[in-house]
Design a protein around this motif. Structure first.
Motif, PDB file in Angstrom:
ATOM      1  N   LEU A  50      -9.357  23.384 -40.075  1.00 25.00           N
ATOM      2  CA  LEU A  50      -9.698  23.977 -38.824  1.00 25.00           C
ATOM      3  C   LEU A  50      -9.198  25.365 -38.790  1.00 25.00           C
ATOM      4  CD1 LEU A  50      -7.814  21.661 -36.209  1.00 25.00           C
ATOM      5  CD2 LEU A  50     -10.239  22.439 -36.216  1.00 25.00           C
ATOM      6  N   VAL A  51      -7.956  25.864 -39.517  1.00 29.11           N
ATOM      7  CA  VAL A  51      -7.727  27.427 -39.629  1.00 29.11           C
ATOM      8  C   VAL A  51      -8.688  28.070 -40.462  1.00 29.11           C
ATOM      9  CG1 VAL A  51      -5.260  26.781 -39.360  1.00 29.11           C
ATOM     10  CG2 VAL A  51      -6.143  26.842 -41.674  1.00 29.11           C
ATOM     11  N   GLU A  52      -9.402  27.448 -41.377  1.00 21.68           N
ATOM     12  CA  GLU A  52     -10.458  27.938 -42.129  1.00 21.68           C
ATOM     13  C   GLU A  52     -11.408  28.503 -41.185  1.00 21.68           C
ATOM     14  OE1 GLU A  52     -13.477  26.969 -45.480  1.00 21.68           O
ATOM     15  OE2 GLU A  52     -11.440  27.102 -46.340  1.00 21.68           O
ATOM     16  N   ALA A  53     -12.020  27.415 -40.650  1.00 30.30           N
ATOM     17  CA  ALA A  53     -13.210  27.422 -39.691  1.00 30.30           C
ATOM     18  C   ALA A  53     -12.769  28.580 -38.750  1.00 30.30           C
ATOM     19  CB  ALA A  53     -13.211  26.377 -39.008  1.00 30.30           C
ATOM     20  N   LEU A  54     -11.772  28.652 -38.231  1.00 33.89           N
ATOM     21  CA  LEU A  54     -10.876  29.564 -37.100  1.00 33.89           C
ATOM     22  C   LEU A  54     -11.320  31.039 -37.719  1.00 33.89           C
ATOM     23  CD1 LEU A  54      -8.191  27.700 -35.424  1.00 33.89           C
ATOM     24  CD2 LEU A  54     -10.142  28.364 -34.220  1.00 33.89           C
ATOM     25  N   ALA A  55     -10.738  31.331 -38.880  1.00 34.01           N
ATOM     26  CA  ALA A  55     -10.834  32.278 -39.599  1.00 34.01           C
ATOM     27  C   ALA A  55     -12.224  33.089 -39.720  1.00 34.01           C
ATOM     28  CB  ALA A  55     -10.295  32.447 -40.966  1.00 34.01           C
ATOM     29  N   GLU A  56     -12.944  32.114 -40.188  1.00 28.23           N
ATOM     30  CA  GLU A  56     -14.369  32.427 -40.500  1.00 28.23           C
ATOM     31  C   GLU A  56     -15.330  32.792 -38.992  1.00 28.23           C
ATOM     32  OE1 GLU A  56     -15.584  29.374 -44.232  1.00 28.23           O
ATOM     33  OE2 GLU A  56     -15.399  28.491 -42.193  1.00 28.23           O
ATOM     34  N   GLY A  57     -14.939  31.785 -37.909  1.00 28.23           N
ATOM     35  CA  GLY A  57     -15.675  32.239 -36.942  1.00 28.23           C
ATOM     36  C   GLY A  57     -15.295  33.338 -36.268  1.00 28.23           C
ATOM     37  N   PHE A  58     -13.868  33.953 -36.553  1.00 28.04           N
ATOM     38  CA  PHE A  58     -13.659  35.526 -36.212  1.00 28.04           C
ATOM     39  C   PHE A  58     -14.176  36.288 -36.865  1.00 28.04           C
ATOM     40  CE2 PHE A  58     -10.706  38.786 -35.414  1.00 28.04           C
ATOM     41  CZ  PHE A  58     -10.548  38.792 -33.980  1.00 28.04           C
ATOM     42  N   GLY A  59     -14.867  36.203 -38.049  1.00 27.45           N
ATOM     43  CA  GLY A  59     -15.375  37.111 -39.077  1.00 27.45           C
ATOM     44  C   GLY A  59     -14.575  37.588 -40.306  1.00 27.45           C
ATOM     45  N   LEU A  60     -13.337  36.985 -40.517  1.00 28.65           N
ATOM     46  CA  LEU A  60     -12.482  36.818 -41.718  1.00 28.65           C
ATOM     47  C   LEU A  60     -13.242  36.297 -42.975  1.00 28.65           C
ATOM     48  CD1 LEU A  60      -8.907  36.310 -39.927  1.00 28.65           C
ATOM     49  CD2 LEU A  60     -10.226  38.639 -40.344  1.00 28.65           C
ATOM     50  N   ASP A  61     -12.829  36.920 -43.996  1.00 27.26           N
ATOM     51  CA  ASP A  61     -13.248  36.224 -45.201  1.00 27.26           C
ATOM     52  C   ASP A  61     -12.613  35.119 -45.498  1.00 27.26           C
ATOM     53  OD1 ASP A  61     -13.513  36.126 -48.184  1.00 27.26           O
ATOM     54  OD2 ASP A  61     -14.883  37.692 -47.894  1.00 27.26           O
ATOM     55  N   SER A  62     -13.535  33.989 -45.657  1.00 28.50           N
ATOM     56  CA  SER A  62     -13.033  32.820 -46.032  1.00 28.50           C
ATOM     57  C   SER A  62     -12.252  32.251 -47.112  1.00 28.50           C
ATOM     58  CB  SER A  62     -14.159  31.598 -45.844  1.00 28.50           C
ATOM     59  OG  SER A  62     -15.146  31.860 -47.168  1.00 28.50           O
ATOM     60  N   TRP A  63     -12.075  33.253 -48.013  1.00 24.67           N
ATOM     61  CA  TRP A  63     -11.136  33.506 -49.411  1.00 24.67           C
ATOM     62  C   TRP A  63      -9.844  34.204 -49.051  1.00 24.67           C
ATOM     63  CZ3 TRP A  63     -11.549  30.205 -52.997  1.00 24.67           C
ATOM     64  CH2 TRP A  63     -12.905  29.955 -53.686  1.00 24.67           C
ATOM     65  N   GLY A  64     -10.007  34.594 -47.822  1.00 27.61           N
ATOM     66  CA  GLY A  64      -8.698  35.181 -47.497  1.00 27.61           C
ATOM     67  C   GLY A  64      -8.835  36.893 -47.647  1.00 27.61           C
ATOM     68  N   SER A  65      -8.419  37.541 -46.659  1.00 18.18           N
ATOM     69  CA  SER A  65      -8.412  38.995 -46.638  1.00 18.18           C
ATOM     70  C   SER A  65      -8.555  39.448 -45.309  1.00 18.18           C
ATOM     71  CB  SER A  65      -9.448  39.643 -47.613  1.00 18.18           C
ATOM     72  OG  SER A  65      -8.810  41.144 -47.874  1.00 18.18           O
ATOM     73  N   SER A  66      -8.681  40.916 -44.994  1.00 18.77           N
ATOM     74  CA  SER A  66      -8.413  41.346 -43.592  1.00 18.77           C
ATOM     75  C   SER A  66     -10.217  41.301 -43.271  1.00 18.77           C
ATOM     76  CB  SER A  66      -8.339  42.976 -43.806  1.00 18.77           C
ATOM     77  OG  SER A  66      -8.855  43.607 -44.764  1.00 18.77           O
ATOM     78  N   HIS A  67     -10.527  41.857 -42.153  1.00 20.51           N
ATOM     79  CA  HIS A  67     -11.447  41.502 -41.459  1.00 20.51           C
ATOM     80  C   HIS A  67     -12.659  42.524 -41.988  1.00 20.51           C
ATOM     81  CE1 HIS A  67     -14.742  42.768 -38.398  1.00 20.51           C
ATOM     82  NE2 HIS A  67     -14.952  41.500 -38.017  1.00 20.51           N
ATOM     83  N   ASP A  68     -12.272  43.786 -42.374  1.00 27.91           N
ATOM     84  CA  ASP A  68     -13.250  44.595 -42.961  1.00 27.91           C
ATOM     85  C   ASP A  68     -13.550  44.539 -44.534  1.00 27.91           C
ATOM     86  OD1 ASP A  68     -10.730  45.581 -43.927  1.00 27.91           O
ATOM     87  OD2 ASP A  68     -11.044  47.556 -42.986  1.00 27.91           O
ATOM     88  N   TRP A  69     -13.254  43.550 -44.998  1.00 21.98           N
ATOM     89  CA  TRP A  69     -13.253  43.439 -46.675  1.00 21.98           C
ATOM     90  C   TRP A  69     -14.144  42.373 -47.012  1.00 21.98           C
ATOM     91  CZ3 TRP A  69     -12.043  40.124 -50.602  1.00 21.98           C
ATOM     92  CH2 TRP A  69     -12.242  40.867 -51.829  1.00 21.98           C
ATOM     93  N   ARG A  70     -14.834  42.039 -47.945  1.00 24.81           N
ATOM     94  CA  ARG A  70     -15.627  41.004 -48.578  1.00 24.81           C
ATOM     95  C   ARG A  70     -15.444  40.667 -50.119  1.00 24.81           C
ATOM     96  NH1 ARG A  70     -15.085  40.116 -43.923  1.00 24.81           N
ATOM     97  NH2 ARG A  70     -16.497  39.452 -42.422  1.00 24.81           N
ATOM     98  N   TYR A  71     -15.387  39.534 -50.375  1.00 21.99           N
ATOM     99  CA  TYR A  71     -15.558  39.413 -51.885  1.00 21.99           C
ATOM    100  C   TYR A  71     -16.871  39.661 -52.531  1.00 21.99           C
ATOM    101  CZ  TYR A  71     -10.683  37.146 -52.189  1.00 21.99           C
ATOM    102  OH  TYR A  71      -9.650  36.920 -52.210  1.00 21.99           O
ATOM    103  N   ALA A  72     -16.889  40.130 -53.576  1.00 21.81           N
ATOM    104  CA  ALA A  72     -18.139  40.683 -54.518  1.00 21.81           C
ATOM    105  C   ALA A  72     -19.045  39.469 -54.401  1.00 21.81           C
ATOM    106  CB  ALA A  72     -17.727  41.157 -55.726  1.00 21.81           C
ATOM    107  N   SER A  73     -18.715  38.154 -54.542  1.00 22.50           N
ATOM    108  CA  SER A  73     -19.428  37.159 -54.500  1.00 22.50           C
ATOM    109  C   SER A  73     -19.219  36.324 -53.166  1.00 22.50           C
ATOM    110  CB  SER A  73     -19.348  36.307 -55.793  1.00 22.50           C
ATOM    111  OG  SER A  73     -19.679  37.001 -56.958  1.00 22.50           O
ATOM    112  N   PRO A  74     -19.817  36.590 -52.146  1.00 17.95           N
ATOM    113  CA  PRO A  74     -19.196  36.055 -50.683  1.00 17.95           C
ATOM    114  C   PRO A  74     -19.477  34.502 -50.996  1.00 17.95           C
ATOM    115  CG  PRO A  74     -21.555  37.101 -50.776  1.00 17.95           C
ATOM    116  CD  PRO A  74     -20.798  37.510 -51.934  1.00 17.95           C
ATOM    117  N   ARG A  75     -18.607  33.907 -50.501  1.00 21.56           N
ATOM    118  CA  ARG A  75     -18.718  32.701 -50.324  1.00 21.56           C
ATOM    119  C   ARG A  75     -19.109  32.089 -48.782  1.00 21.56           C
ATOM    120  NH1 ARG A  75     -12.977  28.968 -48.858  1.00 21.56           N
ATOM    121  NH2 ARG A  75     -13.717  26.766 -49.356  1.00 21.56           N
TER     122      ARG A  75
END
Length: 236
Positions: free
Chosen positions: A53-78
């Motif tokens: 649930l919490v991972e989906a809530l983060a993803e739905g809001f636009g937060l990186d699913s690996w964890g971090s802030s809204h304006d940052w993405r991992y180099a290899s996006p999940r």
């Protein structure tokens, strides 16, 4: 508050497969999940679906699913989870509507225990200069400042008793500053935050409860009172 309700629809042909078959997800699909206070705790046993649930809530809001802030993405996006892809929100009045109405206006952070230290590095912080627990607290002190949506998956994993108390203070301050916290946890310390909404997740789906009625609180009380009553079942 940022969001008042989360909801989703599942593909019609996938009723009996994960994640749609998880009881708490099925309940979310049926009626949505309402948020009534700035801090919400999701509590349940391993495998209950609270992290899903919490991972989906983060993803739905636009937060990186690996964890971090809204304006940052991992180099290899999940890629997003099936539930995260389909999750939608009803915004709270004021700040919530502004954030959900504009991608650039969104603020928040997703903290997951497995990737927290890597997220620290990506956020220009040197986690090797501090202990694991201190690194977690550094995130709270430095990144949990602005009003936004802060999603946490078992943040107590690296924290001592005293550090958990500090985290409670950060959560309370975020709530007072207009932010919102959604936290999956096993911790009776964190869930004691006054005014927080507590949702117990399990085979029953989701149900709102109080701190005194939480199963984990009852177990800890019994264990601390008489450890042998539990240990005799697991030790020869």
């Amino acid at each position: 508050m940022i969001v008042e309700r989360a909801y989703a629809s599942r593909p019609p042909e996938e009723a009996d497969v994960w994640p749609w078959s998880v009881p708490c997800v099925a309940e979310l699909l049926a009626g949505g999940l309402n948020f009534t206070t700035p801090v919400t705790f999701l509590v349940g046993e391993n495998g209950s679906g609270k992290s899903t649930l919490v991972e989906a809530l983060a993803e739905g809001f636009g937060l990186d699913s690996w964890g971090s802030s809204h304006d940052w993405r991992y180099a290899s996006p999940r890629s997003k989870s099936p539930l995260g892809e389909r999750l939608r929100f009803d915004a709270a009045p004021g700040r919530g509507r502004r954030m959900l109405g504009s991608w650039s206006a969104r603020q928040g952070f997703f903290l997951r225990a497995e990737t927290a230290m890597d997220a620290l590095k990506r956020e220009s912080f040197d986690p090797e200069s501090v202990s694991h627990g201190e690194g977690f607290l550094a995130v709270f002190r430095e990144k949990f400042q602005q009003a936004g949506l802060y999603v946490m998956d078992e943040p107590e994993a690296a924290l001592s008793f005293q550090s958990c108390l500090e985290l409670i203070g950060h959560m309370d301050q975020l709530a007072k500053n207009g932010g919102q916290v959604i936290c999956a946890t096993h911790s009776p310390l964190l869930t004691a935050l006054p005014g927080a909404d507590i949702i117990e997740v399990g085979a029953h789906g989701m149900r709102r409860t109080t701190w005194d009625d939480l199963a984990i609180v009852d177990h800890w009380r019994r264990y601390l009172s008489d450890p042998r009553s539990y240990l005799r079942h697991v030790l020869d």
